[in-house]
Motif scaffolding. Structure first.
Motif, mmCIF file in Angstrom:
data_model
loop_
_atom_site.group_PDB
_atom_site.id
_atom_site.type_symbol
_atom_site.label_atom_id
_atom_site.label_comp_id
_atom_site.label_asym_id
_atom_site.label_seq_id
_atom_site.Cartn_x
_atom_site.Cartn_y
_atom_site.Cartn_z
ATOM 1 N N ASP A 114 37.936 36.526 37.829
ATOM 2 C CA ASP A 114 38.944 36.280 38.643
ATOM 3 C C ASP A 114 40.194 35.809 38.800
ATOM 4 O OD1 ASP A 114 36.463 38.140 40.307
ATOM 5 O OD2 ASP A 114 36.337 36.167 40.024
ATOM 6 N N ILE A 115 40.306 34.407 38.688
ATOM 7 C CA ILE A 115 41.710 33.708 37.834
ATOM 8 C C ILE A 115 42.136 34.314 37.386
ATOM 9 C CG2 ILE A 115 42.247 31.592 37.441
ATOM 10 C CD1 ILE A 115 40.867 31.178 39.681
ATOM 11 N N SER A 116 41.373 34.728 35.531
ATOM 12 C CA SER A 116 42.178 34.943 34.597
ATOM 13 C C SER A 116 42.911 36.382 34.894
ATOM 14 C CB SER A 116 40.793 34.950 33.168
ATOM 15 O OG SER A 116 41.166 35.656 32.119
ATOM 16 N N HIS A 117 41.910 36.908 35.287
ATOM 17 C CA HIS A 117 42.856 38.501 35.630
ATOM 18 C C HIS A 117 43.454 38.626 36.465
ATOM 19 C CE1 HIS A 117 43.481 42.056 38.289
ATOM 20 N NE2 HIS A 117 42.933 42.936 37.068
ATOM 21 N N ALA A 118 44.076 37.751 37.613
ATOM 22 C CA ALA A 118 44.988 37.013 38.207
ATOM 23 C C ALA A 118 46.424 36.472 37.699
ATOM 24 C CB ALA A 118 45.115 36.514 39.517
ATOM 25 N N VAL A 119 46.243 35.583 36.701
ATOM 26 C CA VAL A 119 46.634 35.082 35.661
ATOM 27 C C VAL A 119 47.654 36.169 34.823
ATOM 28 C CG1 VAL A 119 47.317 33.447 33.475
ATOM 29 C CG2 VAL A 119 46.240 33.177 36.010
ATOM 30 N N ASP A 120 46.484 37.103 34.151
ATOM 31 C CA ASP A 120 46.932 38.168 33.360
ATOM 32 C C ASP A 120 47.906 38.680 33.796
ATOM 33 O OD1 ASP A 120 45.915 37.122 31.132
ATOM 34 O OD2 ASP A 120 44.087 38.033 31.306
#
Length: 308
Positions: free
Chosen positions: A179-185
């Motif tokens: 989830d956080i990796s997606h938001a950072v991308d």
């Protein structure tokens, strides 16, 4: 015989030691309306933690069987209020705010989404300060931290500063979360102007990330549209625009373009880029007379109003 219950004394909040967190509720009612408090409530109207768990389960069951946002919103606010009055933290309090955020996202309510994110993140921070970690109180902590990052991207003017600071505070373990990796991308695609990647992330968003991105996807569509209109001529097929801007239906794409002042071919199958550029070019303002007071600049909008 058991001792009689203490006599309720009406006391103003914040005076004489009457502070939120000092109350011990005794109510067994699963549902009650949210109260706008100026006085310390009667403990007989406040529910203890075991009853709050049952009340929260009831809200979820009712939402699944027959969604009523007004009722669910009122009940969740009252559960959060009872937690605050008694100083209850941990899983119950986190679950109450997380549930509220989920239904707010489902209904596209930006105000309630933002209102619940702040106290929820404060609870996660409190868990970290106590040394137990946010995941000890909520297994969904990474998911909602990602929603906080996405919420920071809603306001175009400040999103680079706010989101960069939030990303800098992430631990290596949090960065590995889906989830956080997606938001950072998503943040990276916005900063670089990579619209193709942004819309791919929008379509493939995990959990309710797509609902959170709904609050600012039209802004990105407009930026991408300006790039297409400025670089392509003389016409753009609406079918292609529907795919590039990721609309589900051609009718939705046409309505969006029309609302933005775009011009079309006679059969409404193509966007006329030249006519659209001319229609969007502002008429140059006349130079002010010497000594004339300059016009008052309108304040920069700080919030987006969601339209569904």
């Amino acid at each position: 015989p058991p001792p009689p219950p203490p006599v309720y004394k009406k006391t103003e909040l914040g005076i004489g030691g009457a502070k939120a967190g000092n109350i011990k509720g005794t109510s067994q009612e699963l549902e009650r309306a949210y109260m706008r408090l100026h006085w310390v409530p009667d403990p007989a109207t406040v529910r203890p933690e075991p009853v709050l768990k049952k009340a929260l389960s009831l809200v979820k069951e009712k939402w699944v069987s027959k969604p009523d946002y007004g009722h669910a919103n009122d009940q969740l606010m009252s559960i959060q209020q009872d937690c605050k009055l008694q100083g209850i933290t941990g899983g119950v309090a986190c679950d109450a705010f997380e549930t509220h955020i989920r239904i707010a996202l489902e209904r596209g309510n930006l105000g309630d989404f933002a209102k619940c994110l702040a106290p929820l993140c404060e609870l996660y921070y409190l868990a970290d300060q106590k040394g137990v970690g946010a995941k000890a109180w909520s297994a969904n902590a990474d998911e909602f931290l990602a929603y906080r990052l996405l919420h920071g991207m809603i306001e175009e003017r400040d999103f680079v500063t706010t989101t960069s600071a939030a990303i800098a505070g992430l631990s290596p373990q949090q960065r590995r979360s889906e989830d956080i990796s997606h938001a950072v991308d998503v943040a990276k695609s916005l900063v670089s102007g990579d619209h193709h990647t942004f819309f791919k992330l929008y379509v493939d968003a995990p959990k309710m990330g797509g609902f959170a991105m709904d609050f600012f996807v039209d802004r990105v569509r407009m930026v991408a549209l300006n790039a297409y209109v400025g670089s392509m001529q003389p016409y753009i097929d609406l079918h292609d625009l529907k795919q590039w801007l990721h609309f589900n239906k051609r009718k939705e794409c046409f309505r969006f373009l029309k609302d933005k002042g775009m011009k079309f071919s006679d059969d409404n199958k193509f966007l006329d880029t030249k006519a659209s550029r001319e229609a969007r070019t502002p008429t140059p303002a006349a130079a002010p007379k010497r000594g004339a007071m300059p016009g008052v600049r309108k304040p920069h909008p700080t919030k987006l109003t969601l339209k569904r």
